[in-house]
Design an enzyme around this catalytic site. Structure first.
Site, PDB file in Angstrom:
ATOM      1  N   SER A 124       1.783  -4.296   3.495  1.00 29.47           N
ATOM      2  CA  SER A 124       0.433  -4.187   4.047  1.00 29.47           C
ATOM      3  C   SER A 124      -0.227  -5.561   4.140  1.00 29.47           C
ATOM      4  O   SER A 124       0.048  -6.453   3.329  1.00 29.47           O
ATOM      5  CB  SER A 124      -0.383  -3.291   3.109  1.00 29.47           C
ATOM      6  OG  SER A 124      -1.751  -3.449   3.350  1.00 29.47           O
ATOM      7  N   TYR A 148      -3.054  -1.344  -5.739  1.00 35.74           N
ATOM      8  CA  TYR A 148      -2.225  -0.985  -4.571  1.00 35.74           C
ATOM      9  C   TYR A 148      -1.582  -2.247  -3.980  1.00 35.74           C
ATOM     10  O   TYR A 148      -0.370  -2.309  -3.766  1.00 35.74           O
ATOM     11  CB  TYR A 148      -3.094  -0.267  -3.519  1.00 35.74           C
ATOM     12  CG  TYR A 148      -2.395  -0.102  -2.181  1.00 35.74           C
ATOM     13  CD1 TYR A 148      -1.310   0.764  -2.046  1.00 35.74           C
ATOM     14  CD2 TYR A 148      -2.812  -0.822  -1.057  1.00 35.74           C
ATOM     15  CE1 TYR A 148      -0.663   0.909  -0.820  1.00 35.74           C
ATOM     16  CE2 TYR A 148      -2.177  -0.685   0.167  1.00 35.74           C
ATOM     17  CZ  TYR A 148      -1.103   0.188   0.281  1.00 35.74           C
ATOM     18  OH  TYR A 148      -0.453   0.320   1.492  1.00 35.74           O
ATOM     19  N   LYS A 152       2.486  -3.637  -3.807  1.00 39.06           N
ATOM     20  CA  LYS A 152       3.213  -4.081  -2.603  1.00 39.06           C
ATOM     21  C   LYS A 152       3.800  -5.478  -2.827  1.00 39.06           C
ATOM     22  O   LYS A 152       4.942  -5.739  -2.478  1.00 39.06           O
ATOM     23  CB  LYS A 152       2.273  -4.100  -1.380  1.00 39.06           C
ATOM     24  CG  LYS A 152       1.813  -2.706  -0.936  1.00 39.06           C
ATOM     25  CD  LYS A 152       2.951  -1.918  -0.344  1.00 39.06           C
ATOM     26  CE  LYS A 152       2.574  -0.504   0.011  1.00 39.06           C
ATOM     27  NZ  LYS A 152       3.705   0.377   0.293  1.00 39.06           N
TER      28      LYS A 152
HETATM   29  P1  NAD Z   1       1.666   8.928   3.870  1.00 40.32           P
HETATM   30  O1  NAD Z   1       1.047   9.253   2.558  1.00 40.32           O
HETATM   31  O2  NAD Z   1       1.301   9.728   5.044  1.00 40.32           O
HETATM   32  O3  NAD Z   1       3.257   8.960   3.726  1.00 40.32           O
HETATM   33  C1  NAD Z   1       3.919   8.621   2.521  1.00 40.32           C
HETATM   34  C2  NAD Z   1       4.968   9.687   2.252  1.00 40.32           C
HETATM   35  O4  NAD Z   1       5.662   9.381   1.044  1.00 40.32           O
HETATM   36  C3  NAD Z   1       4.378  11.087   2.081  1.00 40.32           C
HETATM   37  O5  NAD Z   1       5.118  11.997   2.852  1.00 40.32           O
HETATM   38  C4  NAD Z   1       4.556  11.368   0.573  1.00 40.32           C
HETATM   39  O6  NAD Z   1       4.734  12.749   0.311  1.00 40.32           O
HETATM   40  C5  NAD Z   1       5.790  10.547   0.259  1.00 40.32           C
HETATM   41  N1  NAD Z   1       5.899  10.120  -1.138  1.00 40.32           N
HETATM   42  C6  NAD Z   1       4.945   9.492  -1.884  1.00 40.32           C
HETATM   43  N2  NAD Z   1       5.433   9.242  -3.115  1.00 40.32           N
HETATM   44  C7  NAD Z   1       6.721   9.697  -3.138  1.00 40.32           C
HETATM   45  C8  NAD Z   1       7.743   9.726  -4.124  1.00 40.32           C
HETATM   46  N3  NAD Z   1       7.555   9.246  -5.359  1.00 40.32           N
HETATM   47  N4  NAD Z   1       8.938  10.281  -3.798  1.00 40.32           N
HETATM   48  C9  NAD Z   1       9.159  10.778  -2.553  1.00 40.32           C
HETATM   49  N5  NAD Z   1       8.214  10.784  -1.595  1.00 40.32           N
HETATM   50  C10 NAD Z   1       7.019  10.252  -1.885  1.00 40.32           C
HETATM   51  O7  NAD Z   1       1.398   7.365   4.144  1.00 40.32           O
HETATM   52  P2  NAD Z   1       1.635   6.532   5.462  1.00 40.32           P
HETATM   53  O8  NAD Z   1       0.322   6.187   6.030  1.00 40.32           O
HETATM   54  O9  NAD Z   1       2.673   7.163   6.297  1.00 40.32           O
HETATM   55  O10 NAD Z   1       2.204   5.191   4.804  1.00 40.32           O
HETATM   56  C11 NAD Z   1       3.593   4.950   4.664  1.00 40.32           C
HETATM   57  C12 NAD Z   1       3.785   3.645   3.912  1.00 40.32           C
HETATM   58  O11 NAD Z   1       3.132   2.599   4.629  1.00 40.32           O
HETATM   59  C13 NAD Z   1       3.198   3.617   2.505  1.00 40.32           C
HETATM   60  O12 NAD Z   1       4.091   2.934   1.651  1.00 40.32           O
HETATM   61  C14 NAD Z   1       1.910   2.836   2.668  1.00 40.32           C
HETATM   62  O13 NAD Z   1       1.558   2.147   1.494  1.00 40.32           O
HETATM   63  C15 NAD Z   1       2.275   1.861   3.778  1.00 40.32           C
HETATM   64  N6  NAD Z   1       1.105   1.407   4.539  1.00 40.32           N
HETATM   65  C16 NAD Z   1       0.289   2.311   5.144  1.00 40.32           C
HETATM   66  C17 NAD Z   1      -0.832   1.899   5.837  1.00 40.32           C
HETATM   67  C18 NAD Z   1      -1.771   2.900   6.473  1.00 40.32           C
HETATM   68  O14 NAD Z   1      -2.914   2.540   6.774  1.00 40.32           O
HETATM   69  N7  NAD Z   1      -1.359   4.129   6.745  1.00 40.32           N
HETATM   70  C19 NAD Z   1      -1.128   0.526   5.929  1.00 40.32           C
HETATM   71  C20 NAD Z   1      -0.261  -0.390   5.314  1.00 40.32           C
HETATM   72  C21 NAD Z   1       0.860   0.066   4.625  1.00 40.32           C
END
Ligand code: NAD
Ligand code: UDP
Length: 338
Positions: A124, A148, A152
């Protein structure tokens, strides 16, 4: 390629699955559904017109993961699974470190056992902390300002060491700016549990009447209209970046971090205005105090992605708003409405 996708049922995961399947890759999804629903994967199967396996596994369960990897023999892993709410990470730091850091170590241990050596990580822009200059390029110093962000950064460090430890091992950390939007079908999109933290889901939920009004956090910033500025990136562009990174992994034999953004900043009020035009809805809003810890401006220098991945964002803010509105208006209660 055979690609194992952790967190594939989530917001970015589902959109990336569609791109991967569309490009002919085979996927195995691992998700514990802590922040998602298996319904999302059903919709991906329907949209892609292809089946794939999904396993309900917590990535901290190294034994189950190893078993799944030995069976599937992935050539690459895309690691989305993790917790992502900044405020929650301040309240529950250990839960975040356990999920995001222990979870990633467990995944790498399973990869080592299955002789996996290609990795793409969801990082991120938050790893940069407050800007020393803008736009942020990848050489900008990193500094986590909440658990958070620390989680990362820790994983990025671990990936760097993992790559050094074994020749032929490659890991790319994609530093996302602000993902928004949805697939054009309106069948999959962002479905936050509870009250959303991020701007776009708040706008969309206000538009369908789930939230009474949008609170604009701060209107006295030193910016063109006084509101905060971010680099919003369409989730389908982001999904394409993962496919491009998979190709690049072949030539990369170390750790690298790459920004994924458009390079353009948009203020809160500019995004709201475009959303109103796209949706033909009025978004009632209230100007309130600044949100603690918020930065005024965040946007990317995305030239490294263009140079190394041959990728750049193609979809504009109209598409981001139109596609978000299609998803939200067709699914006012998200996947739980099914
Ligand atoms: P999201 O919460 O929609 O998806 C994450 C998925 O991981 C979910 O399906 C959840 O059930 C699963 N999960 C969480 N912990 C788990 C575990 N211990 N074992 C198995 N599954 C697990 O989030 P997203 O928006 O799709 O984000 C995906 C990734 O991108 C994350 O790592 C997040 O930190 C990163 N990210 C997201 C954003 C954003 O704004 N959406 C920005 C920067 C980085
Ligand atoms: N924001 C807002 N109201 C909301 C949510 C967010 O005004 O309900 C603002 C926030 O202050 C910031 C921008 O929208 O200027 C993007 O916030 P978001 O939480 O989506 O992303 P982040 O701040 O993590 O980059």
């Amino acid at each position: 390629m055979k690609v194992l996708v952790t967190g594939g049922a989530g917001y970015i995961g589902t959109h990336t699955l569609l791109e991967l399947l569309g490009c002919g890759h085979d996927v195995l999804v691992v998700d514990n559904y802590s922040n998602s629903s298996p319904i999302a994967l059903q919709r991906v199967r329907k949209l892609a017109g292809r089946d794939f396996e999904s396993l309900q596994i917590d990535i901290r369960d190294t034994e189950q993961l190893t078993e799944a990897m030995l069976e599937f023999q992935p050539q690459a892993v895309i690691h989305f699974a993790g917790l992502k709410a900044v405020g929650e990470s301040v309240e529950q730091p250990l839960r975040y470190y356990s999920n995001n850091v222990d979870g990633s170590i467990s995944l790498l241990l399973a990869m080592d056992k299955a002789a996996g050596h290609n990795f793409i990580f969801s990082s991120s822009a938050t790893v940069y902390g407050a800007p020393q200059y803008l736009p942020y390029d990848e050489k900008h110093p990193v500094k986590a300002v909440n658990p958070y962000g620390s989680s990362k950064l820790m994983v990025e460090e671990i990936l760097g060491d993992w790559c050094k430890s074994a020749p032929g091992t490659a890991a790319i950390s994609l530093r996302y700016f602000n993902p928004v939007g949805a697939h054009t079908s309106g069948e999959i999109g962002e479905d936050p549990q509870g009250i959303p933290n991020n701007l776009m889901p708040c706008i969309a939920q206000t538009a369908v009447g789930r939230l009474p009004q949008l609170k604009v956090f701060g209107s006295d910033y030193d910016k063109r209209d006084g509101t905060g500025e971010r680099d919003y990136i369409h989730v389908m562009d982001l999904a394409r970046a993962h496919v491009a990174a998979l190709d690049y992994l072949e030539q990369c034999n170390s750790f690298d971090a790459i920004n994924i953004g458009t390079g353009k900043g948009l203020t809160v009020l500019e995004l709201v205005k475009t959303f109103e035009q796209s949706s033909q809805q009025v978004i009632p809003l209230e100007l309130v105090e600044r949100r603690a810890g918020d930065l005024v401006s965040v946007y990317a220098d995305a030239s490294k992605a263009s140079r190394l991945l041959n990728w750049s964002a193609e979809l504009d803010v109209d598409a981001m708003c139109r596609d978000t509105w299609r998803w939200q208006s067709q699914n006012p209660q998200g996947y739980s409405g099914e």
